[in-house]
Design a protein around this motif. Structure first.
Motif, PDB file in Angstrom:
ATOM      1  N   TYR A 129      44.352  62.583  70.894  1.00 58.10           N
ATOM      2  CA  TYR A 129      44.523  61.189  71.658  1.00 58.10           C
ATOM      3  C   TYR A 129      43.044  60.955  73.297  1.00 58.10           C
ATOM      4  CZ  TYR A 129      47.298  59.167  67.849  1.00 58.10           C
ATOM      5  OH  TYR A 129      47.991  59.627  66.631  1.00 58.10           O
ATOM      6  N   MET A 130      43.710  61.393  74.117  1.00 59.69           N
ATOM      7  CA  MET A 130      43.266  61.423  75.182  1.00 59.69           C
ATOM      8  C   MET A 130      41.878  62.433  75.795  1.00 59.69           C
ATOM      9  SD  MET A 130      46.396  61.056  77.680  1.00 59.69           S
ATOM     10  CE  MET A 130      47.094  63.295  77.201  1.00 59.69           C
ATOM     11  N   ASN A 131      42.391  63.381  74.827  1.00 54.27           N
ATOM     12  CA  ASN A 131      40.693  64.047  75.361  1.00 54.27           C
ATOM     13  C   ASN A 131      39.430  64.421  74.147  1.00 54.27           C
ATOM     14  OD1 ASN A 131      42.288  65.117  77.594  1.00 54.27           O
ATOM     15  ND2 ASN A 131      43.296  66.148  76.815  1.00 54.27           N
ATOM     16  N   SER A 132      39.747  63.830  73.019  1.00 53.09           N
ATOM     17  CA  SER A 132      38.689  63.779  72.375  1.00 53.09           C
ATOM     18  C   SER A 132      38.413  63.215  70.958  1.00 53.09           C
ATOM     19  CB  SER A 132      39.297  65.481  71.078  1.00 53.09           C
ATOM     20  OG  SER A 132      40.435  65.347  70.321  1.00 53.09           O
ATOM     21  N   ASP A 133      37.011  63.212  70.665  1.00 57.60           N
ATOM     22  CA  ASP A 133      36.455  62.176  69.464  1.00 57.60           C
ATOM     23  C   ASP A 133      37.483  61.991  68.309  1.00 57.60           C
ATOM     24  OD1 ASP A 133      34.828  60.807  71.897  1.00 57.60           O
ATOM     25  OD2 ASP A 133      33.163  62.341  70.640  1.00 57.60           O
TER      26      ASP A 133
ATOM     27  N   SER B 280      38.232  66.011  57.560  1.00 62.63           N
ATOM     28  CA  SER B 280      37.711  66.994  58.990  1.00 62.63           C
ATOM     29  C   SER B 280      37.187  65.280  59.441  1.00 62.63           C
ATOM     30  CB  SER B 280      36.159  66.923  58.261  1.00 62.63           C
ATOM     31  OG  SER B 280      35.838  66.931  57.087  1.00 62.63           O
ATOM     32  N   SER B 281      36.226  65.281  60.452  1.00 60.89           N
ATOM     33  CA  SER B 281      35.878  64.035  61.271  1.00 60.89           C
ATOM     34  C   SER B 281      34.991  63.482  60.657  1.00 60.89           C
ATOM     35  CB  SER B 281      34.563  64.488  62.703  1.00 60.89           C
ATOM     36  OG  SER B 281      35.560  64.895  63.593  1.00 60.89           O
ATOM     37  N   GLU B 282      34.226  63.771  59.641  1.00 62.64           N
ATOM     38  CA  GLU B 282      33.879  63.517  58.811  1.00 62.64           C
ATOM     39  C   GLU B 282      33.926  63.204  58.322  1.00 62.64           C
ATOM     40  OE1 GLU B 282      29.921  61.161  56.983  1.00 62.64           O
ATOM     41  OE2 GLU B 282      29.982  62.759  59.026  1.00 62.64           O
TER      42      GLU B 282
ATOM     43  N   MET C 294      36.165  57.515  56.338  1.00 61.12           N
ATOM     44  CA  MET C 294      38.467  56.040  56.111  1.00 61.12           C
ATOM     45  C   MET C 294      37.881  54.827  56.961  1.00 61.12           C
ATOM     46  SD  MET C 294      40.350  58.983  55.555  1.00 61.12           S
ATOM     47  CE  MET C 294      41.806  57.734  55.119  1.00 61.12           C
ATOM     48  N   LEU C 295      37.162  55.622  58.619  1.00 62.26           N
ATOM     49  CA  LEU C 295      37.744  54.704  59.364  1.00 62.26           C
ATOM     50  C   LEU C 295      36.658  52.936  58.897  1.00 62.26           C
ATOM     51  CD1 LEU C 295      38.577  52.972  62.517  1.00 62.26           C
ATOM     52  CD2 LEU C 295      36.516  54.529  63.173  1.00 62.26           C
ATOM     53  N   LEU C 296      35.088  53.312  58.148  1.00 61.96           N
ATOM     54  CA  LEU C 296      34.093  52.662  58.501  1.00 61.96           C
ATOM     55  C   LEU C 296      34.705  51.798  57.622  1.00 61.96           C
ATOM     56  CD1 LEU C 296      31.479  54.267  58.645  1.00 61.96           C
ATOM     57  CD2 LEU C 296      31.616  53.000  60.219  1.00 61.96           C
ATOM     58  N   THR C 297      35.634  52.402  56.640  1.00 62.84           N
ATOM     59  CA  THR C 297      36.344  51.197  55.367  1.00 62.84           C
ATOM     60  C   THR C 297      36.971  50.680  55.425  1.00 62.84           C
ATOM     61  OG1 THR C 297      35.540  52.799  53.804  1.00 62.84           O
ATOM     62  CG2 THR C 297      36.952  51.413  53.206  1.00 62.84           C
ATOM     63  N   ALA C 298      38.106  51.249  56.718  1.00 56.67           N
ATOM     64  CA  ALA C 298      39.291  49.765  56.982  1.00 56.67           C
ATOM     65  C   ALA C 298      38.554  48.681  57.642  1.00 56.67           C
ATOM     66  CB  ALA C 298      39.858  50.777  57.454  1.00 56.67           C
TER      67      ALA C 298
ATOM     68  N   SER D 100      29.901  50.121  65.671  1.00 56.83           N
ATOM     69  CA  SER D 100      28.753  51.228  66.054  1.00 56.83           C
ATOM     70  C   SER D 100      29.368  52.661  66.811  1.00 56.83           C
ATOM     71  CB  SER D 100      28.640  49.843  67.251  1.00 56.83           C
ATOM     72  OG  SER D 100      26.780  50.398  67.814  1.00 56.83           O
ATOM     73  N   TRP D 101      30.105  52.735  67.332  1.00 59.61           N
ATOM     74  CA  TRP D 101      30.825  53.882  67.804  1.00 59.61           C
ATOM     75  C   TRP D 101      31.251  55.059  66.776  1.00 59.61           C
ATOM     76  CZ3 TRP D 101      34.656  56.450  67.644  1.00 59.61           C
ATOM     77  CH2 TRP D 101      35.734  57.490  68.020  1.00 59.61           C
ATOM     78  N   ALA D 102      31.583  54.217  65.760  1.00 58.01           N
ATOM     79  CA  ALA D 102      31.487  55.581  64.736  1.00 58.01           C
ATOM     80  C   ALA D 102      30.502  55.991  63.787  1.00 58.01           C
ATOM     81  CB  ALA D 102      32.638  54.743  64.008  1.00 58.01           C
ATOM     82  N   LYS D 103      29.480  55.204  63.747  1.00 57.91           N
ATOM     83  CA  LYS D 103      28.129  55.410  63.142  1.00 57.91           C
ATOM     84  C   LYS D 103      27.469  56.511  63.625  1.00 57.91           C
ATOM     85  CE  LYS D 103      28.091  51.268  60.138  1.00 57.91           C
ATOM     86  NZ  LYS D 103      26.988  50.188  59.868  1.00 57.91           N
ATOM     87  N   LYS D 104      27.336  56.431  65.563  1.00 56.03           N
ATOM     88  CA  LYS D 104      26.850  57.120  66.234  1.00 56.03           C
ATOM     89  C   LYS D 104      27.778  58.436  66.493  1.00 56.03           C
ATOM     90  CE  LYS D 104      25.061  53.253  68.515  1.00 56.03           C
ATOM     91  NZ  LYS D 104      24.643  52.320  70.206  1.00 56.03           N
TER      92      LYS D 104
END
Length: 281
Positions: free
Chosen positions: A141-145, A217-219, A224-228, A255-259
């Protein structure tokens, strides 16, 4: 005039006897016709000794008890005092030295404490470092995307997918149990020896939890995040209208998630967990 210098060579006892007036009471007896004594005794009769009527102590007694210096002339006494001045008072030792001695004694009496040995425990799920609990979730949570992706989904997971899946639930309530409203797949026993016990028939492998999301995976997490975000925005606009502060935050997060570069996010997450010797169970 009387020359006072002559008194310096006279002992103190004689000087005191000379200067003290010698008075005697005069007795007069009208019946016997005895002669009346004079009011004062002449200096010629210096041998006369006066007696105290109350306790019978004579002047001679005081003379015997006096110090030897009474028989010494004043001039000789002055010379004696000049020869023997008073000794200087002994100086007390400085307090600082006493404090140093006491501090030295205390330091010698107290044993030196040994430095504590540093121990490091390594576990699969979590570890303790500098008195703080360290786990995989807090580190990601603190140190990674990727950790930010997981956290963002967990606070709105019901907009991303439905859990538990109704297909995975029993078609009827088990015998002796009642279904819990609002918790599909959860039942409570109402009969028999297990009254009050819960029965959970939900699929745990697909539950919205950190461990399940961290294995993805992050992809996949980004999709999932964009759908939510999209489903939450639709519900928000329908309830409050457009232009709210929450909608602005959703646009920023979208915008952050797409980039986001998902491959780089996965490598970063692996590196963070490896640095703390952590792993996802």
């Amino acid at each position: 005039m009387i020359d006072d210098s002559s008194d310096d060579d006279m002992p103190l006892s004689s000087l005191a006897a000379k200067k003290r007036p010698r008075t005697v009471a005069s007795y007069a007896d009208s019946d016997d016709g005895e002669e009346e004594f004079g009011d004062q005794v002449s200096e010629a009769s210096g041998g006369f000794v006066e007696e105290d009527e109350d306790n019978g102590i004579t002047d001679g007694d005081y003379a015997d008890d006096s110090d030897d210096s009474d028989d010494m002339p004043l001039s000789a006494l002055a010379k004696e005092k000049k020869k023997n001045p008073k000794s200087a008072a002994k100086k007390k030792p400085p307090k600082s030295s006493e404090k140093k001695r006491s501090a030295t004694k205390k330091s010698q009496s107290k044993p030196k404490s040994k430095p504590a040995k540093k121990t490091t425990k390594t576990v699969a799920k979590a570890s303790v470092s500098a008195g703080n609990y360290v786990c995989a979730s807090s580190e990601l949570y603190m140190n990674s995307d990727k950790g930010k992706l997981i956290e963002s989904i967990l606070v709105r997971w019901w907009y991303a997918y439905t859990w538990p899946d109704p297909k995975d639930l029993p078609k009827s309530t088990p015998v002796g149990y009642d279904a819990l409203d609002g918790f599909p797949g959860m039942y409570i026993c109402t009969q028999g020896s297990e009254v009050g016990q819960f029965m959970d028939l939900r699929d745990k492998s697909n539950a919205p939890s950190f461990n399940n999301f961290a294995r993805k995976s992050s992809e996949e997490l980004r999709r999932m995040l964009l759908t939510a975000i999209e489903n939450q925005r639709t519900a928000l606009v329908g309830a409050e209208g457009g232009g709210s502060g929450v909608e602005v935050e959703l646009k920023r997060l979208e915008s952050w998630a797409k980039k986001l570069k998902c491959d780089k996010a996965d490598k970063e997450a692996t590196k963070v967990l490896k640095a703390q010797r952590l792993a996802i169970p």
